[in-house]
Design a protein around this motif. Structure first.
Motif, PDB file in Angstrom:
ATOM      1  N   CYS A  36       0.849  -1.193   0.000  1.00 48.64           N
ATOM      2  CA  CYS A  36       0.000   0.000   0.000  1.00 48.64           C
ATOM      3  C   CYS A  36       0.886   1.245   0.000  1.00 48.64           C
ATOM      4  O   CYS A  36       1.689   1.427   0.909  1.00 48.64           O
ATOM      5  N   HIS A  38      -0.016   4.182   0.569  1.00 44.02           N
ATOM      6  CA  HIS A  38      -0.506   5.175   1.535  1.00 44.02           C
ATOM      7  C   HIS A  38       0.041   4.901   2.933  1.00 44.02           C
ATOM      8  O   HIS A  38       0.499   5.809   3.616  1.00 44.02           O
ATOM      9  N   CYS A  39      -0.033   3.633   3.375  1.00 47.49           N
ATOM     10  CA  CYS A  39       0.428   3.337   4.734  1.00 47.49           C
ATOM     11  C   CYS A  39       1.631   2.409   4.754  1.00 47.49           C
ATOM     12  O   CYS A  39       2.219   2.155   5.802  1.00 47.49           O
ATOM     13  N   CYS A  64      -6.619  -1.223   0.418  1.00 44.66           N
ATOM     14  CA  CYS A  64      -5.806  -1.620   1.562  1.00 44.66           C
ATOM     15  C   CYS A  64      -6.734  -1.984   2.723  1.00 44.66           C
ATOM     16  O   CYS A  64      -7.637  -1.214   3.063  1.00 44.66           O
ATOM     17  N   CYS A  67      -5.532   0.748   5.881  1.00 43.16           N
ATOM     18  CA  CYS A  67      -5.957   2.150   5.925  1.00 43.16           C
ATOM     19  C   CYS A  67      -7.188   2.422   5.066  1.00 43.16           C
ATOM     20  O   CYS A  67      -7.648   3.551   4.992  1.00 43.16           O
TER      21      CYS A  67
HETATM   22 ZN   LIG Z   1      -2.779   1.254   3.445  1.00 42.31          ZN
END
Ligand SMILES: [Zn+2]
Length: 326
Positions: A36, A38-39, A64, A67
């Protein structure tokens, strides 16, 4: 597919389909499952399958579980926001990785049927993917260091003679308009090149400190600037002025032939393929030539895969540095 089987024919035959190209990219960039962007969580995401035919859900979309954000394999990479099909990207990667002297944006534009502007951006993004962190592993053993000058046009034919009415200082310096490049090469290993404004002992000292381990044996030609920058290192010189190119000392070959060989490839590429390189972009071309040299012992296919795997997490800085074409 084995990496050494990857060639232009394989790429064109198997990955011209967009879905297959994306799956291939997922396999290469996420060998241990989706990551992911993003996280940063690994292998904790699920595919978002379009519910009905004609749904607007993007293909290759993941969600994901950590998150709850959505992403695709191209988010946060050099492919992000590109309208060029991934299949063309893969071909461009292969062309740039397998052409010893590089490939011009004009050539890519004709071969891939994309606009010249797109080809130019693609090539620069690929060069960005090829760039390697200098600090990851310092060079050691026998190191050759040298400088060269690339690009720049002479405005008139230069001779050493001073024309009537001309003062000696009016003549262009031999390197006028050219850009200085300093390269550090571990014999039998990697090379790291850097564009510098001027070749000064100070500039060289920081390049050496960044790239070379303290116990290394450094070999240069008899440039006095290099001499001043290498205090504290074991240092030998070949004296090109006295027509000395190779000698042996305690079983070590004292020569700068390896780095000069590298410079000759670099110059043939910059002069013969790229013709003119904007000085603000020179560092990217250096990344390209360094990358190919450093992966010189593997097949074209393996080199291509290596570059593709380096695409992740390389988008933000790209915007800063490849803003304008000139
Ligand atoms: Zn994530």
């Amino acid at each position: 597919m084995e990496p050494n089987e990857l060639n232009l024919i394989e790429l064109a035959a198997h990955f011209s389909d967009e879905d297959k190209a994306r799956e291939f990219l997922e396999q290469q960039c996420w060998p241990e499952g989706p990551i992911c962007p993003h996280c940063g969580e690994l292998d904790n995401a699920f595919r978002v399958i379009p519910r009905k035919v004609g749904s607007k859900t993007r293909k290759g979309l993941w969600k994901c579980a950590g998150c709850r954000e959505q992403f695709t394999v191209t988010v946060g990479t050099i492919f992000a926001d590109s309208h060029i099909p991934l299949s063309k990207w893969l071909l461009a990667f292969h062309l740039l990785c397998s052409s010893k002297k590089g490939i011009s944006a004009h050539q890519l534009h004709r071969m891939l049927k994309v606009t010249y502007r797109s080809a130019w951006f693609m090539a620069h993004r690929i060069r960005y993917a090829m760039s390697q962190e200098p600090l990851s592993l310092k060079l050691q053993g026998v190191i050759e260091i040298d400088e060269t000058y690339v690009g720049g046009k002479r405005r008139f034919h230069q001779t050493n003679a001073v024309k009537p009415g001309q003062r000696a200082q009016d003549r262009l310096a031999p390197f006028a308009g050219k850009q200085a490049v300093v390269s550090v090469l571990q014999r039998g290993g990697r090379v790291q090149s850097k564009h510098v404004d001027r070749v000064t002992a100070e500039n060289l000292r920081s390049i050496v400190a960044q790239n070379v381990t303290t116990g290394a044996h450094i070999i240069t030609d008899s440039s006095t600037v290099l001499q001043g920058a290498l205090m504290g290192h074991k240092h030998d010189q070949v004296n090109h002025r006295d027509k000395e190119y190779v000698r042996y000392e305690d079983g070590v070959c004292i020569t700068t032939n390896a780095i000069e060989g590298y410079f000759s490839i670099l110059k043939r590429g910059i002069n013969g393929v790229y013709h003119q390189v904007g000085k603000q972009h020179l560092h990217r071309y250096l990344s390209e030539f360094d990358f190919r040299y450093n992966a010189r012992k593997v097949t074209d296919g393996e080199r291509t895969l290596q570059a593709i795997k380096q695409t992740g997490g390389k988008r933000l800085m790209l915007r800063d540095s490849i803003g304008t074409r000139n």
